[in-house]
Design an enzyme around this catalytic site. Structure first.
Site, PDB file in Angstrom:
ATOM      1  N   GLY A 131       6.499  -6.623  -0.010  1.00  0.00           N
ATOM      2  CA  GLY A 131       6.270  -6.532   1.360  1.00  0.00           C
ATOM      3  C   GLY A 131       6.823  -6.915   2.422  1.00  0.00           C
ATOM      4  O   GLY A 131       7.960  -6.757   2.619  1.00  0.00           O
ATOM      5  N   TRP A 157       0.751  -0.972  -0.070  1.00  0.00           N
ATOM      6  CA  TRP A 157       0.125  -0.101  -0.044  1.00  0.00           C
ATOM      7  C   TRP A 157       0.701   1.397   0.041  1.00  0.00           C
ATOM      8  O   TRP A 157       0.442   2.373  -0.168  1.00  0.00           O
ATOM      9  CB  TRP A 157      -0.913   0.096   1.235  1.00  0.00           C
ATOM     10  CG  TRP A 157      -0.322  -0.100   2.622  1.00  0.00           C
ATOM     11  CD1 TRP A 157      -0.387  -1.185   3.130  1.00  0.00           C
ATOM     12  CD2 TRP A 157       0.365   0.997   3.438  1.00  0.00           C
ATOM     13  NE1 TRP A 157       0.503  -1.201   4.397  1.00  0.00           N
ATOM     14  CE2 TRP A 157       0.796  -0.034   4.572  1.00  0.00           C
ATOM     15  CE3 TRP A 157       0.693   2.086   3.195  1.00  0.00           C
ATOM     16  CZ2 TRP A 157       1.507   0.808   5.476  1.00  0.00           C
ATOM     17  CZ3 TRP A 157       1.425   2.758   4.035  1.00  0.00           C
ATOM     18  CH2 TRP A 157       1.930   2.027   5.304  1.00  0.00           C
ATOM     19  N   ASN A 158       1.951   1.243   0.363  1.00  0.00           N
ATOM     20  CA  ASN A 158       2.767   2.553   0.376  1.00  0.00           C
ATOM     21  C   ASN A 158       3.294   3.113  -0.657  1.00  0.00           C
ATOM     22  O   ASN A 158       3.199   4.284  -0.936  1.00  0.00           O
ATOM     23  CB  ASN A 158       4.148   2.217   1.350  1.00  0.00           C
ATOM     24  CG  ASN A 158       5.027   1.130   0.610  1.00  0.00           C
ATOM     25  OD1 ASN A 158       4.592   0.319  -0.030  1.00  0.00           O
ATOM     26  ND2 ASN A 158       6.135   1.469   1.132  1.00  0.00           N
ATOM     27  N   GLU A 209      11.358  -1.934  11.917  1.00  0.00           N
ATOM     28  CA  GLU A 209      11.036  -1.180  10.692  1.00  0.00           C
ATOM     29  C   GLU A 209      10.049  -0.103  11.162  1.00  0.00           C
ATOM     30  O   GLU A 209       8.601  -0.700  11.563  1.00  0.00           O
ATOM     31  CB  GLU A 209      10.890  -1.832   9.639  1.00  0.00           C
ATOM     32  CG  GLU A 209      10.507  -0.964   8.376  1.00  0.00           C
ATOM     33  CD  GLU A 209      10.501  -1.664   6.883  1.00  0.00           C
ATOM     34  OE1 GLU A 209      10.737  -1.232   6.066  1.00  0.00           O
ATOM     35  OE2 GLU A 209       9.966  -2.858   7.128  1.00  0.00           O
ATOM     36  N   LYS A 246      -2.029  -8.614  -7.794  1.00  0.00           N
ATOM     37  CA  LYS A 246      -2.939  -8.424  -6.546  1.00  0.00           C
ATOM     38  C   LYS A 246      -2.495  -7.215  -5.720  1.00  0.00           C
ATOM     39  O   LYS A 246      -1.648  -7.302  -5.053  1.00  0.00           O
ATOM     40  CB  LYS A 246      -2.680  -9.983  -5.951  1.00  0.00           C
ATOM     41  CG  LYS A 246      -3.983 -10.057  -4.792  1.00  0.00           C
ATOM     42  CD  LYS A 246      -4.102  -9.048  -3.762  1.00  0.00           C
ATOM     43  CE  LYS A 246      -3.007  -9.092  -2.616  1.00  0.00           C
ATOM     44  NZ  LYS A 246      -3.516  -8.138  -1.461  1.00  0.00           N
ATOM     45  N   PRO A 247      -3.106  -6.055  -5.802  1.00  0.00           N
ATOM     46  CA  PRO A 247      -2.822  -4.992  -5.227  1.00  0.00           C
ATOM     47  C   PRO A 247      -3.293  -5.111  -3.426  1.00  0.00           C
ATOM     48  O   PRO A 247      -3.873  -5.779  -3.237  1.00  0.00           O
ATOM     49  CB  PRO A 247      -3.517  -3.930  -5.904  1.00  0.00           C
ATOM     50  CG  PRO A 247      -4.750  -4.651  -6.299  1.00  0.00           C
ATOM     51  CD  PRO A 247      -4.505  -5.911  -6.483  1.00  0.00           C
ATOM     52  N   ALA A 248      -2.602  -4.164  -2.850  1.00  0.00           N
ATOM     53  CA  ALA A 248      -2.799  -4.002  -1.367  1.00  0.00           C
ATOM     54  C   ALA A 248      -4.505  -3.576  -1.131  1.00  0.00           C
ATOM     55  O   ALA A 248      -4.990  -2.715  -1.720  1.00  0.00           O
ATOM     56  CB  ALA A 248      -2.204  -3.225  -0.471  1.00  0.00           C
ATOM     57  N   GLU A 274      11.079  -8.338  -2.614  1.00  0.00           N
ATOM     58  CA  GLU A 274      11.393  -6.952  -2.229  1.00  0.00           C
ATOM     59  C   GLU A 274      10.884  -6.872  -0.783  1.00  0.00           C
ATOM     60  O   GLU A 274       9.741  -6.640  -0.712  1.00  0.00           O
ATOM     61  CB  GLU A 274      11.355  -5.862  -3.203  1.00  0.00           C
ATOM     62  CG  GLU A 274      11.973  -4.618  -2.893  1.00  0.00           C
ATOM     63  CD  GLU A 274      11.252  -3.608  -1.821  1.00  0.00           C
ATOM     64  OE1 GLU A 274      11.620  -3.605  -0.852  1.00  0.00           O
ATOM     65  OE2 GLU A 274      10.315  -2.896  -2.301  1.00  0.00           O
ATOM     66  N   CYS A 291      10.302   1.194   2.471  1.00  0.00           N
ATOM     67  CA  CYS A 291      11.259   0.280   2.859  1.00  0.00           C
ATOM     68  C   CYS A 291      12.413   0.916   2.813  1.00  0.00           C
ATOM     69  O   CYS A 291      13.583   0.175   3.442  1.00  0.00           O
ATOM     70  CB  CYS A 291      11.221  -1.000   2.258  1.00  0.00           C
ATOM     71  SG  CYS A 291      11.211  -0.666   0.442  1.00  0.00           S
TER      72      CYS A 291
END
Length: 478
Positions: free
Chosen positions: A230, A152-153, A382, A176-178, A252, A286
């Site tokens: 993610g 989502w970021n 994080e 498949k998006p958030a 990633e 990230c």
């Protein structure tokens, strides 16, 4: 609200916009209002997307590289022309400020342009074997149906960074998006449709719950590739599921980026770089600087100036005039940030600015600076928010040791006035990327990826398309 009325909220399977099994609300995190209701796909529809991608694969793989490239180029042009519209969609569903959102759109579009050019540059080899008995021919072929899972970021950039190389290579995809930010992905799919992508080449699903549907897709023998961005925790689960069928994976994953300010650094430049590295996307990246290791000689000066700069940022809804820090993507995410800060303070952290969730609606958390010891618990997490914990270091060697004391290794930042010194430190850092005297180095033309638990493979650059290609050797007798 007009932008959402004009945007499809359906699933996209086999070139058609279709209703799902149910609907799910999408909210604006700045006021928690519902801005759209999107269709939720059943497990059966997820497999229908696999069917469509499988049917379309052979034709797309045989499509001339120039044709594939021109479609991606057209998608780039549409994204740039409609950057303001896309930025508003991102800001409303994600919470980030409009300037960040528009920057993301333009960055995202560049992946379509870069890989439109790489489409016609997929190389191979032709040479005589050392024994002289044959010709060695090495060619590259698209791997096949690929499942793409995005966070989502950066809802636009993470989608184009995967779709671009996949389509350039000749693969077909299931995106498949958030669930927090599906509208941006839907807008990108619609742009690809307008750009001329054939039916079945790109499909969009949105299952809920996600886990069982993804597991079912990964068990389908027609799905041969997985690209995921993610958390490391979810990445580990997906790797285990993919192992059953030996699916190719690029991952990633999480980061815990150190930001090293050496004793000879220009403090003003370091503060400016820290603001970029920390506050881009409100810290929800990230690549965000997560731990600040500052030489004792300049630590007070750096802390005072960073505190003043972060404390002066205007926090407001992302689409409002002059906003510099928007909302987190949800109250749940905001609360995670607040809990990390509270635990840091309980362990001795000193709040220089911020540190408290504001009263009222919206998933807001203020820009926060903490002074902490090198064993403070926040340094192991994080943060994914606008929080900068600062640790004073006594030497370059100590800073390097602390920077490397993590299971993650995505990116690191180094500030120094001596390039030789900075390069020596950079080469000692266990990180897939290092920024020297810059707060942002992500570039579609550069390989993006990390060491250790931060992932597998690379996205972007010349390496990005390789994640969607198989290498075939053909020996020809002579």
């Amino acid at each position: 609200m007009l932008i959402f009325m004009q945007l499809s909220t359906q699933l996209y399977i086999d070139g058609k916009w279709v209703n799902g099994a149910s609907t799910m609300p999408v909210t604006d995190p700045s006021d928690e209002s519902v801005i759209a209701n999107v269709q939720i796909s059943s497990e059966e529809q997820c497999i229908e997307a696999v069917d469509a991608a499988h049917r379309a694969f052979k034709g797309w793989a045989k499509t001339a590289p120039r044709v594939r490239g021109e479609i991606l180029r057209k998608a780039f042009e549409i994204m740039v022309a409609e950057a303001d519209r896309l930025a508003e969609i991102i800001s409303r569903e994600n919470g980030k400020v409009l300037s960040d959102a528009k920057g993301e759109v333009l960055y995202a579009a560049e992946f379509f342009r870069w890989f439109s050019e790489e489409t016609v540059r997929i190389n191979g080899e032709f040479r005589t074997s050392p024994s002289g008995d044959k010709r060695i021919i090495v060619t590259k072929q698209p791997i096949g149906v690929s499942l793409l899972i995005t966070p989502w970021n950066f809802p636009a950039a993470m989608a184009t960074r995967k779709i671009g190389p996949a389509l350039a290579a000749g693969c077909t995809v299931i995106l498949k998006p958030a669930g927090e930010t599906p509208l941006t992905a839907l807008a990108i799919i619609e742009i690809l449709e307008r750009a001329g992508v054939p039916a079945g080449v790109v499909n969009l699903i949105l299952p809920s719950p996600t886990g069982p549907a993804i597991a079912k897709i990964l068990k389908d023998p027609r799905v041969v590739n997985l690209s995921f961005t993610g958390s490391t925790e979810v990445g580990r689960i997906l790797l285990k599921e993919a192992a059953d069928r030996v699916i190719r994976c690029s991952m990633e994953l999480g980061g815990n980026a150190p930001f090293l300010v050496l004793s000879d650094a220009n403090v003003d430049d370091a503060v400016a770089g820290a603001l970029l590295a920390k506050m881009r996307n409100g810290g929800a990246a990230c690549t965000a600087a997560n731990r600040f290791y500052v030489a004792k000689e300049i630590a007070n000066d750096f802390t005072e100036k960073l505190t003043k700069a972060m404390g002066g940022l205007k926090m407001a809804p992302g689409t409002s005039s002059g906003a510099q820090l928007g909302a987190s993507v949800s109250v749940k995410e905001r609360n995670k940030i607040a809990e990390l800060v509270d635990s840091s303070v309980a362990a001795g952290g000193d709040v220089k600015t911020g540190g408290k969730s504001p009263v009222g609606a919206g998933a807001f958390y203020p820009a926060t600076v903490l002074s902490v010891k090198n064993d403070n618990p926040i340094l192991a997490q994080e943060i994914f928010g606008p929080v900068a914990p600062i640790v004073v270091t006594n030497s370059d060697e100590e800073a390097i040791e602390l920077a490397n004391a993590t299971e993650f290794g995505l990116i690191a930042y180094v500030y120094s006035s001596d390039l030789k010194r900075a390069m020596k430190v950079a080469e000692s850092l266990e990180s897939g990327m290092v920024a020297i005297n810059k707060g942002v180095i992500s570039d579609p033309a550069a390989p993006f990826g990390g060491f250790k638990q931060s992932g597998l493979g690379r996205e972007g650059g010349f390496a990005g398309i390789e994640e969607f290609l198989e290498t075939k050797y053909i020996g020809v007798e002579i």
